[in-house]
Design an enzyme around this catalytic site. Structure first.
Site, PDB file in Angstrom:
ATOM      1  N   ASN A 190      75.413 137.112 -14.339  1.00  0.00           N
ATOM      2  CA  ASN A 190      76.436 137.452 -15.344  1.00  0.00           C
ATOM      3  C   ASN A 190      77.457 136.330 -15.470  1.00  0.00           C
ATOM      4  O   ASN A 190      77.873 135.984 -16.577  1.00  0.00           O
ATOM      5  CB  ASN A 190      77.125 138.766 -14.970  1.00  0.00           C
ATOM      6  CG  ASN A 190      76.308 139.974 -15.359  1.00  0.00           C
ATOM      7  OD1 ASN A 190      76.195 140.305 -16.540  1.00  0.00           O
ATOM      8  ND2 ASN A 190      75.691 140.616 -14.379  1.00  0.00           N
ATOM      9  N   HIS A 226      78.531 147.423 -14.479  1.00  0.00           N
ATOM     10  CA  HIS A 226      77.711 148.222 -13.562  1.00  0.00           C
ATOM     11  C   HIS A 226      76.395 148.576 -14.252  1.00  0.00           C
ATOM     12  O   HIS A 226      76.387 148.943 -15.426  1.00  0.00           O
ATOM     13  CB  HIS A 226      78.476 149.490 -13.159  1.00  0.00           C
ATOM     14  CG  HIS A 226      77.701 150.346 -12.222  1.00  0.00           C
ATOM     15  ND1 HIS A 226      77.534 150.020 -10.887  1.00  0.00           N
ATOM     16  CD2 HIS A 226      76.999 151.489 -12.422  1.00  0.00           C
ATOM     17  CE1 HIS A 226      76.781 150.942 -10.317  1.00  0.00           C
ATOM     18  NE2 HIS A 226      76.436 151.840 -11.219  1.00  0.00           N
ATOM     19  N   ASN A 259      84.873 145.461 -14.776  1.00  0.00           N
ATOM     20  CA  ASN A 259      83.659 145.410 -13.955  1.00  0.00           C
ATOM     21  C   ASN A 259      82.455 145.753 -14.822  1.00  0.00           C
ATOM     22  O   ASN A 259      82.583 146.473 -15.813  1.00  0.00           O
ATOM     23  CB  ASN A 259      83.773 146.437 -12.819  1.00  0.00           C
ATOM     24  CG  ASN A 259      82.560 146.436 -11.905  1.00  0.00           C
ATOM     25  OD1 ASN A 259      82.055 145.374 -11.535  1.00  0.00           O
ATOM     26  ND2 ASN A 259      82.070 147.610 -11.534  1.00  0.00           N
ATOM     27  N   GLY A 281      74.943 135.835  -9.468  1.00  0.00           N
ATOM     28  CA  GLY A 281      75.805 135.236 -10.471  1.00  0.00           C
ATOM     29  C   GLY A 281      75.160 135.046 -11.833  1.00  0.00           C
ATOM     30  O   GLY A 281      75.564 134.157 -12.591  1.00  0.00           O
ATOM     31  N   MET A 332      80.915 143.146  -4.678  1.00  0.00           N
ATOM     32  CA  MET A 332      80.524 144.386  -4.015  1.00  0.00           C
ATOM     33  C   MET A 332      81.579 144.939  -3.053  1.00  0.00           C
ATOM     34  O   MET A 332      81.251 145.460  -1.995  1.00  0.00           O
ATOM     35  CB  MET A 332      79.184 144.177  -3.303  1.00  0.00           C
ATOM     36  CG  MET A 332      78.046 143.940  -4.280  1.00  0.00           C
ATOM     37  SD  MET A 332      78.043 145.203  -5.597  1.00  0.00           S
ATOM     38  CE  MET A 332      76.410 144.989  -6.272  1.00  0.00           C
ATOM     39  N   ARG A 333      82.826 144.824  -3.449  1.00  0.00           N
ATOM     40  CA  ARG A 333      83.894 145.416  -2.653  1.00  0.00           C
ATOM     41  C   ARG A 333      84.862 146.155  -3.564  1.00  0.00           C
ATOM     42  O   ARG A 333      85.103 145.721  -4.685  1.00  0.00           O
ATOM     43  CB  ARG A 333      84.649 144.347  -1.865  1.00  0.00           C
ATOM     44  CG  ARG A 333      83.812 143.832  -0.708  1.00  0.00           C
ATOM     45  CD  ARG A 333      84.456 142.686  -0.011  1.00  0.00           C
ATOM     46  NE  ARG A 333      83.492 142.103   0.897  1.00  0.00           N
ATOM     47  CZ  ARG A 333      83.337 142.469   2.168  1.00  0.00           C
ATOM     48  NH1 ARG A 333      84.095 143.410   2.694  1.00  0.00           N
ATOM     49  NH2 ARG A 333      82.430 141.890   2.912  1.00  0.00           N
TER      50      ARG A 333
END
Ligand code: GAR
Length: 198
Positions: free
Chosen positions: A16, A113, A111, A14, A94-95
């Site tokens: 971010n 990445h 999102n 967490g 992560m889904r």
């Protein structure tokens, strides 16, 4: 002032999420974190939410490893809607999201990445960049679609790969870049939500 209601989803540390909550608290970000949701019961991201007095919830993910069961995803939609969320911010979630979420929040799920997509999607992207002998990698914020780490790119930030980099040192620098890039992108969504100012 009209604040963008956001919901943050994460499975891990967490950092971010913390960066976003700090910018909201300091007044730099005209957003309001309505809820933080995790598919991992003990995820530190939930502690971070508590520390910032943000509503938080554990969502039991069901039997699959990389996605939620359809009913669980419907439940997630319901939780976010009830919290009045406009923008869904994935921060280490992560889904892969499928129909229900994408239908409920079209172009309202983003999102982050740790690579310059479309290069190195998937797990431990910084290790992939190192192994490929890249000189530059970075991080990407993108709209979420039904594929992993895929969808229209909104913004990217480059991070140089140094000759003496280890996976850990590189990852740490990418995460610093992430914590700058993500709030900057969210600020643009806030401005759009607020509408034109005189
Ligand atoms: C971040 O580095 C993010 O880019 C990555 O998970 C980490 C979460 O860290 N996401 C992905 O790899 C998505 N495919 P955090 O929990 O400390 O924010």
């Amino acid at each position: 002032m009209k604040r963008l209601p956001i919901g943050i989803l994460g499975s891990g540390k967490g950092t971010n999420c913390r960066a976003i909550l700090e910018r909201i608290r300091s007044g730099e970000l005209a957003a309001e974190a309505r809820v933080v949701i995790s598919d991992v019961l003990e995820a530190p991201i939930l502690d971070t939410a508590r520390e910032f007095s943000v509503a938080n919830a554990y969502l039991p993910p069901g039997q699959f490893r990389t996605r939620l069961e359809p009913e669980t995803e419907e439940e997630l939609v319901k939780m976010l809607r009830e919290a009045g969320v406009d923008l869904v911010v994935l921060a280490g979630f992560m889904r892969v999201l499928h129909g229900p979420m994408l239908k409920a929040f079209p172009r309202h799920i983003i999102n982050i990445h740790p690579s310059l997509l479309p290069k190195f999607s998937g797990l431990e992207a910084w290790k992939q960049a190192l192994a490929a002998g890249e000189k530059v990698t970075g991080c990407t914020v993108h709209y979420v679609d039904e594929k992993i780490d895929h969808g229209e790119i909104i913004a990217q930030r480059e991070v140089s790969i140094l000759p003496k980099d280890t996976p850990e040192s590189l990852h740490a620098r990418i995460q610093i870049a992430e914590r700058e890039l993500y709030p900057t992108v969210i600020a643009k969504f806030c401005a759009k939500y607020r509408g034109p100012t005189l």
